[in-house]
Design a protein around this motif. Structure first.
Motif, PDB file in Angstrom:
ATOM      1  N   GLY A 142       0.780  -1.225   0.000  1.00 45.30           N
ATOM      2  CA  GLY A 142       0.000   0.000   0.000  1.00 45.30           C
ATOM      3  C   GLY A 142       0.813   1.277   0.000  1.00 45.30           C
ATOM      4  N   THR A 143       2.043   1.243   0.511  1.00 49.04           N
ATOM      5  CA  THR A 143       2.876   2.447   0.546  1.00 49.04           C
ATOM      6  C   THR A 143       3.905   2.467  -0.569  1.00 49.04           C
ATOM      7  N   ALA A 144       3.908   1.446  -1.419  1.00 46.88           N
ATOM      8  CA  ALA A 144       4.869   1.401  -2.525  1.00 46.88           C
ATOM      9  C   ALA A 144       4.456   2.370  -3.626  1.00 46.88           C
ATOM     10  N   ALA A 145       5.376   2.643  -4.517  1.00 49.96           N
ATOM     11  CA  ALA A 145       5.070   3.500  -5.666  1.00 49.96           C
ATOM     12  C   ALA A 145       3.972   2.847  -6.507  1.00 49.96           C
ATOM     13  N   PRO A 146       3.118   3.656  -7.128  1.00 46.34           N
ATOM     14  CA  PRO A 146       2.004   3.097  -7.904  1.00 46.34           C
ATOM     15  C   PRO A 146       2.433   2.063  -8.926  1.00 46.34           C
ATOM     16  N   GLU A 147       3.580   2.278  -9.575  1.00 44.40           N
ATOM     17  CA  GLU A 147       4.009   1.317 -10.585  1.00 44.40           C
ATOM     18  C   GLU A 147       4.448  -0.011  -9.965  1.00 44.40           C
ATOM     19  N   VAL A 148       4.972   0.052  -8.762  1.00 52.06           N
ATOM     20  CA  VAL A 148       5.347  -1.187  -8.069  1.00 52.06           C
ATOM     21  C   VAL A 148       4.093  -1.959  -7.663  1.00 52.06           C
ATOM     22  N   ALA A 165      -2.069  -5.697  -2.830  1.00 53.96           N
ATOM     23  CA  ALA A 165      -1.513  -4.478  -3.435  1.00 53.96           C
ATOM     24  C   ALA A 165      -1.929  -3.222  -2.670  1.00 53.96           C
ATOM     25  N   ASN A 166      -3.100  -3.236  -2.080  1.00 56.24           N
ATOM     26  CA  ASN A 166      -3.640  -2.045  -1.420  1.00 56.24           C
ATOM     27  C   ASN A 166      -3.267  -1.918   0.055  1.00 56.24           C
ATOM     28  N   ALA A 167      -2.813  -2.991   0.668  1.00 51.80           N
ATOM     29  CA  ALA A 167      -2.715  -3.065   2.130  1.00 51.80           C
ATOM     30  C   ALA A 167      -1.456  -2.409   2.687  1.00 51.80           C
ATOM     31  N   ASP A 168      -1.550  -2.006   3.945  1.00 57.95           N
ATOM     32  CA  ASP A 168      -0.418  -1.468   4.702  1.00 57.95           C
ATOM     33  C   ASP A 168      -0.527  -1.987   6.137  1.00 57.95           C
ATOM     34  N   LEU A 169      -0.042  -3.204   6.356  1.00 55.35           N
ATOM     35  CA  LEU A 169      -0.131  -3.818   7.680  1.00 55.35           C
ATOM     36  C   LEU A 169       0.620  -2.996   8.722  1.00 55.35           C
ATOM     37  N   ALA A 170       1.742  -2.415   8.343  1.00 53.28           N
ATOM     38  CA  ALA A 170       2.551  -1.664   9.309  1.00 53.28           C
ATOM     39  C   ALA A 170       1.745  -0.554   9.972  1.00 53.28           C
TER      40      ALA A 170
END
Length: 299
Positions: free
Chosen positions: A152-158, A219-224
């Motif tokens: 979820g916090t990665a660059a959109p292309e990643v 792709a959407n998640a941010d567990l941290a």
């Protein structure tokens, strides 16, 4: 010695035969929406229920060895996540962790479970973290097993690249092909053929639509972020030879959660399948500590 560490009297039987003791059940959580699940143990016990959430290529059946070992001392439940087994998919085409956490809440409500010990494996850790952050009073302990952190916090292309590569693999191979080509990655080189067959069996039964939605969730998640928000009991464990969620990445999540971290030798990503005695002991110890902190002093 606790039952969780005792030799498994059922180990000589095929896993599908052992699984038949814990048949799939369905419960309505909303109009025309159901969750399928399996369970062991006695709902009338005083110990906290243990709730198990599987990963992206698996299902409730993968936890049969935990039903056998831990169902003697507490109620143990494992769901088929939305879009898996007979569980109704979530509505969103590209869902977030909150979509699954809302279904988890409705399922626990339907079963009368006000508080539990919550275990999430891999993608299941994302759902568990989102639920714990939103419903902290309902989680006496959160145990993350080889947690996936999400992109979820990665660059959109990643994010798009990770998502689209997995979706293309699903389209090309289908569930059976995925099981044949990907299941070996779930285990360490030390896994026996029974564990390899069981991972393959579970993966071959994924539902393509549900798997595709779960790919979007990853792709959407941010567990941290959810772990930083949750202030309750947390522990993180990973197989020392996990090549999917690397121990270094799992240790980072543990630091964010201010939680203890341990690795299990000779175990890979699906360590609870290939090294059940070690993982059952970890789960049992964590559950008993959660019971004690919740005031269930007899356990």
């Amino acid at each position: 010695m606790s039952h969780a560490t005792a030799p498994n009297a059922h180990a000589v039987l095929p896993l599908e035969t052992r699984l038949a003791r814990f048949p799939a059940q369905q419960v309505a959580v909303a109009q025309q929406h159901v969750v399928s699940y399996r369970e062991a143990g006695d709902a009338r016990g005083v110990a906290l229920p243990l709730v198990l959430l599987h990963g992206i290529g698996s299902g409730a059946a993968s936890w049969v060895q935990q039903f056998e070992a831990l169902g003697t001392t507490r109620r143990v439940l494992a769901w088929d996540a939305p879009g898996y087994g007979e569980s109704t998919p979530v509505a969103a085409g590209s869902p977030f962790a909150s979509d699954y956490a809302n279904v988890l809440k409705a399922w626990l409500d339907a079963l009368g479970i006000a508080r539990c010990v919550l275990v999430g494996h891999s993608l299941g850790a994302i759902v568990a973290g989102a639920f714990a952050a939103a419903n902290p009073a309902r989680v006496a302990g959160l145990l993350l097993v080889s947690p996936a952190g999400g992109y979820g916090t990665a660059a959109p292309e990643v994010r798009a690249s990770k998502r689209d590569a997995r979706l293309a693999m699903l389209a090309d191979l289908g569930p059976a092909g995925l099981a044949e080509t990907r299941s070996a990655n779930m285990l360490s080189p030390h896994a026996d053929e029974t564990a390899r067959d069981w991972v393959r069996w579970n993966m071959s039964r994924i539902v393509p639509h549900g798997y595709a939605q779960a790919t979007h969730l990853l792709a959407n998640a941010d567990l941290a972020a959810d772990l930083a928000a949750f202030t309750g009991r947390v522990a993180v464990v990973a197989g020392a030879q996990d090549s999917i969620t690397l121990p270094t990445a799992c240790a980072r999540l543990a630091r964010i959660a201010r939680a203890p971290f341990q690795t299990v030798p000779r175990a890979g990503h699906a360590g609870y399948i290939e090294a059940p005695a070690a993982y059952n002991t970890i789960l049992d110890t964590f559950c008993r500590a959660s019971d004690a902190s919740a005031g269930n002093r007899s356990f």
